[in-house]
Design an enzyme around this catalytic site. Structure first.
Site, PDB file in Angstrom:
ATOM      1  N   TYR A 148       3.972  23.976 -21.806  1.00 31.65           N
ATOM      2  CA  TYR A 148       5.370  24.593 -22.531  1.00 31.65           C
ATOM      3  C   TYR A 148       4.829  22.918 -23.264  1.00 31.65           C
ATOM      4  O   TYR A 148       4.980  23.580 -24.204  1.00 31.65           O
ATOM      5  CB  TYR A 148       6.209  23.719 -21.306  1.00 31.65           C
ATOM      6  CG  TYR A 148       7.378  24.332 -21.841  1.00 31.65           C
ATOM      7  CD1 TYR A 148       8.257  25.563 -22.724  1.00 31.65           C
ATOM      8  CD2 TYR A 148       8.329  22.986 -22.014  1.00 31.65           C
ATOM      9  CE1 TYR A 148       9.150  25.478 -23.419  1.00 31.65           C
ATOM     10  CE2 TYR A 148       9.626  22.586 -22.898  1.00 31.65           C
ATOM     11  CZ  TYR A 148       9.609  24.033 -23.720  1.00 31.65           C
ATOM     12  OH  TYR A 148      11.211  24.074 -24.156  1.00 31.65           O
ATOM     13  N   LYS A 193       4.542  24.533 -27.174  1.00 32.35           N
ATOM     14  CA  LYS A 193       5.754  23.646 -28.375  1.00 32.35           C
ATOM     15  C   LYS A 193       5.110  22.852 -29.270  1.00 32.35           C
ATOM     16  O   LYS A 193       5.251  22.990 -30.405  1.00 32.35           O
ATOM     17  CB  LYS A 193       7.270  22.567 -27.669  1.00 32.35           C
ATOM     18  CG  LYS A 193       7.972  24.119 -26.662  1.00 32.35           C
ATOM     19  CD  LYS A 193       8.487  25.073 -27.886  1.00 32.35           C
ATOM     20  CE  LYS A 193       9.443  25.897 -26.472  1.00 32.35           C
ATOM     21  NZ  LYS A 193       9.965  26.724 -27.589  1.00 32.35           N
ATOM     22  N   SER A 240      10.747  21.407 -29.156  1.00 34.24           N
ATOM     23  CA  SER A 240      11.275  20.578 -27.864  1.00 34.24           C
ATOM     24  C   SER A 240      10.812  19.552 -28.371  1.00 34.24           C
ATOM     25  O   SER A 240       9.854  19.762 -29.130  1.00 34.24           O
ATOM     26  CB  SER A 240      11.288  21.540 -26.660  1.00 34.24           C
ATOM     27  OG  SER A 240      10.703  20.284 -25.444  1.00 34.24           O
TER      28      SER A 240
HETATM   29  N1  NAP Z   1      17.288  24.400 -22.658  1.00 32.21           N
HETATM   30  C1  NAP Z   1      16.740  23.615 -22.751  1.00 32.21           C
HETATM   31  O1  NAP Z   1      16.667  22.566 -21.693  1.00 32.21           O
HETATM   32  C2  NAP Z   1      16.070  23.893 -23.810  1.00 32.21           C
HETATM   33  C3  NAP Z   1      15.197  22.273 -23.703  1.00 32.21           C
HETATM   34  C4  NAP Z   1      14.323  21.929 -25.244  1.00 32.21           C
HETATM   35  C5  NAP Z   1      14.274  23.241 -26.183  1.00 32.21           C
HETATM   36  N2  NAP Z   1      14.446  24.451 -25.478  1.00 32.21           N
HETATM   37  C6  NAP Z   1      14.060  25.427 -26.546  1.00 32.21           C
HETATM   38  O2  NAP Z   1      15.127  26.288 -26.700  1.00 32.21           O
HETATM   39  C7  NAP Z   1      15.015  27.815 -27.219  1.00 32.21           C
HETATM   40  C8  NAP Z   1      15.953  28.454 -25.604  1.00 32.21           C
HETATM   41  O3  NAP Z   1      16.380  28.314 -24.878  1.00 32.21           O
HETATM   42  P1  NAP Z   1      17.313  28.806 -23.500  1.00 32.21           P
HETATM   43  O4  NAP Z   1      17.756  27.270 -23.499  1.00 32.21           O
HETATM   44  O5  NAP Z   1      18.652  29.108 -24.317  1.00 32.21           O
HETATM   45  O6  NAP Z   1      16.403  29.419 -22.920  1.00 32.21           O
HETATM   46  P2  NAP Z   1      17.642  30.354 -21.972  1.00 32.21           P
HETATM   47  O7  NAP Z   1      18.853  30.730 -21.888  1.00 32.21           O
HETATM   48  O8  NAP Z   1      16.586  30.515 -21.192  1.00 32.21           O
HETATM   49  O9  NAP Z   1      17.469  31.997 -22.772  1.00 32.21           O
HETATM   50  C9  NAP Z   1      15.967  33.020 -23.391  1.00 32.21           C
HETATM   51  C10 NAP Z   1      16.289  33.778 -24.129  1.00 32.21           C
HETATM   52  O10 NAP Z   1      14.784  34.648 -24.435  1.00 32.21           O
HETATM   53  C11 NAP Z   1      15.058  35.784 -23.880  1.00 32.21           C
HETATM   54  N3  NAP Z   1      13.501  35.473 -23.803  1.00 32.21           N
HETATM   55  C12 NAP Z   1      12.934  35.075 -23.108  1.00 32.21           C
HETATM   56  N4  NAP Z   1      11.221  35.792 -23.215  1.00 32.21           N
HETATM   57  C13 NAP Z   1      11.423  36.469 -23.924  1.00 32.21           C
HETATM   58  C14 NAP Z   1      10.343  37.171 -24.414  1.00 32.21           C
HETATM   59  N5  NAP Z   1       9.318  37.310 -24.536  1.00 32.21           N
HETATM   60  N6  NAP Z   1      11.300  38.265 -25.855  1.00 32.21           N
HETATM   61  C15 NAP Z   1      12.468  38.990 -25.923  1.00 32.21           C
HETATM   62  N7  NAP Z   1      13.395  38.260 -25.511  1.00 32.21           N
HETATM   63  C16 NAP Z   1      12.893  37.321 -25.014  1.00 32.21           C
HETATM   64  C17 NAP Z   1      15.626  36.251 -22.451  1.00 32.21           C
HETATM   65  O11 NAP Z   1      16.565  37.363 -22.227  1.00 32.21           O
HETATM   66  P3  NAP Z   1      15.761  38.020 -21.759  1.00 32.21           P
HETATM   67  O12 NAP Z   1      14.801  37.556 -20.844  1.00 32.21           O
HETATM   68  O13 NAP Z   1      16.343  39.132 -21.493  1.00 32.21           O
HETATM   69  O14 NAP Z   1      14.299  38.630 -22.078  1.00 32.21           O
HETATM   70  C18 NAP Z   1      17.121  35.393 -23.579  1.00 32.21           C
HETATM   71  O15 NAP Z   1      17.984  35.630 -24.395  1.00 32.21           O
HETATM   72  C19 NAP Z   1      13.169  27.880 -26.001  1.00 32.21           C
HETATM   73  O16 NAP Z   1      12.572  28.299 -26.883  1.00 32.21           O
HETATM   74  C20 NAP Z   1      13.717  27.049 -25.445  1.00 32.21           C
HETATM   75  O17 NAP Z   1      11.608  26.622 -25.190  1.00 32.21           O
HETATM   76  C21 NAP Z   1      15.398  24.755 -24.566  1.00 32.21           C
END
Ligand code: NAP
Length: 254
Positions: free
Chosen positions: A160, A164, A147
């Site tokens: 966080y 990261k 991130s």
């Molecule tokens: N969205 C943003 O603005 C943003 C920005 C920068 C970086 N990121 C990064 O992008 C990545 C994806 O984020 P996202 O926005 O797609 O998140 P999200 O919509 O919250 O999805 C998270 C996914 O991870 C699973 N998960 C969470 N904790 C877990 C664990 N301990 N073990 C196994 N599965 C787990 C969840 O399923 P369950 O709940 O069923 O486990 C879900 O499938 C992350 O690394 C996040 O830090 C996101």
């Protein structure tokens, strides 16, 4: 000279946290390109819904319940992949989570552990177990989802940010350690992406305006904006790139 391309068909890929958000879109785009995709998540109902959604696109995938912060569950996940496919070519360490805290010093120990476990320890555990299988397949590609918070402090997201930053250093360490095993390790660092994770920000009009003001391209990312960089790093096109981070943020870190 061998012609390199982005053809991923026939590869086996694990996308952690592929049941929604960015991970689901990466899994979907890979499956559409003929990749044998495996996803994992903690909640079975989320995985089941995703499998059904893939079926409506005429696509299949393997979905396993596993919390990536728990080594026994990670071990079982990689074993299941080995039993089904006998190989692993691509690992996308996508799982990440955040809990807002007033400041790092006010964060309690349990919260610190939870954020570090999901973002950093989980990336370490899955990579460690996956590498053995990848070595048996002659090498592979690891892409960690970081991130811009790894390099820019965001108030309320201090723990966080630390986690990261750890993911980005882990990326470089693994890149060096695994270079001669033909395993490339890189990261993608998005700015805000429209998923459930960031919903508290983009669903509030005034908060969204504040964020967008910092993005030269004038909008936050959709998941599709991030997938391209992941596909590139997972493909042969990036064979001589390792230990690198691609920022996907519409120019906000420029
Ligand atoms: N969205 C943003 O603005 C943003 C920005 C920068 C970086 N990121 C990064 O992008 C990545 C994806 O984020 P996202 O926005 O797609 O998140 P999200 O919509 O919250 O999805 C998270 C996914 O991870 C699973 N998960 C969470 N904790 C877990 C664990 N301990 N073990 C196994 N599965 C787990 C969840 O399923 P369950 O709940 O069923 O486990 C879900 O499938 C992350 O690394 C996040 O830090 C996101």
């Amino acid at each position: 000279m061998v012609d390199k391309n982005i053809d991923l068909s026939g590869k086996v890929a694990l996308v952690t946290g592929g049941s929604r958000g960015l991970g689901k879109d990466i899994a979907l785009k890979m499956a559409k390109r003929g990749v044998e995709v495996v996803i994992c998540g903690r909640k079975k109902e989320n995985l089941d819904t995703t499998v059904e959604e893939f079926h409506t696109h005429g696509l299949d995938l393997m979905a396993e319940c596993a919390n990536i912060g728990k080594s026994d569950q990670v071990k079982a996940l990689i074993q299941a992949i080995e039993e089904k496919f006998g190989r692993l070519d691509i690992l996308i360490n996508n799982v990440g989570m955040n809990i807002l805290t007033p400041s790092v010093v006010e964060a309690d120990e349990g919260l610190w552990d939870k954020i570090l476990e999901s973002n950093l320890k989980g990336t370490f555990l899955v990579s460690s177990h996956a590498v053995t299988l990848m070595k048996g397949s002659g090498g592979g590609k690891i892409v960690n989802i970081s991130s811009i918070a790894a390099r820019k402090v965001s108030r309320g997201m201090g723990v966080y940010c630390v986690a990261k930053a750890g993911v980005e250093m882990l990326t470089r360490v693994l890149a060096v350690e695994l270079a001669l095993e033909h395993i490339n390790v890189n990261a993608v660092a998005p700015g805000m992406v429209r998923t459930r994770f960031s919903q508290p920000f983009w669903s509030d009009e005034s908060l969204l305006k504040d964020v967008v003001r910092t993005i030269p391209m004038g909008r936050i990312a959709e998941t599709g904006d991030v997938v391209g960089a992941v596909m590139f790093l997972a493909s042969d096109l990036s064979d001589f790139i390792t230990g690198e981070v691609i920022t996907v943020d519409g120019g906000s870190m420029a």
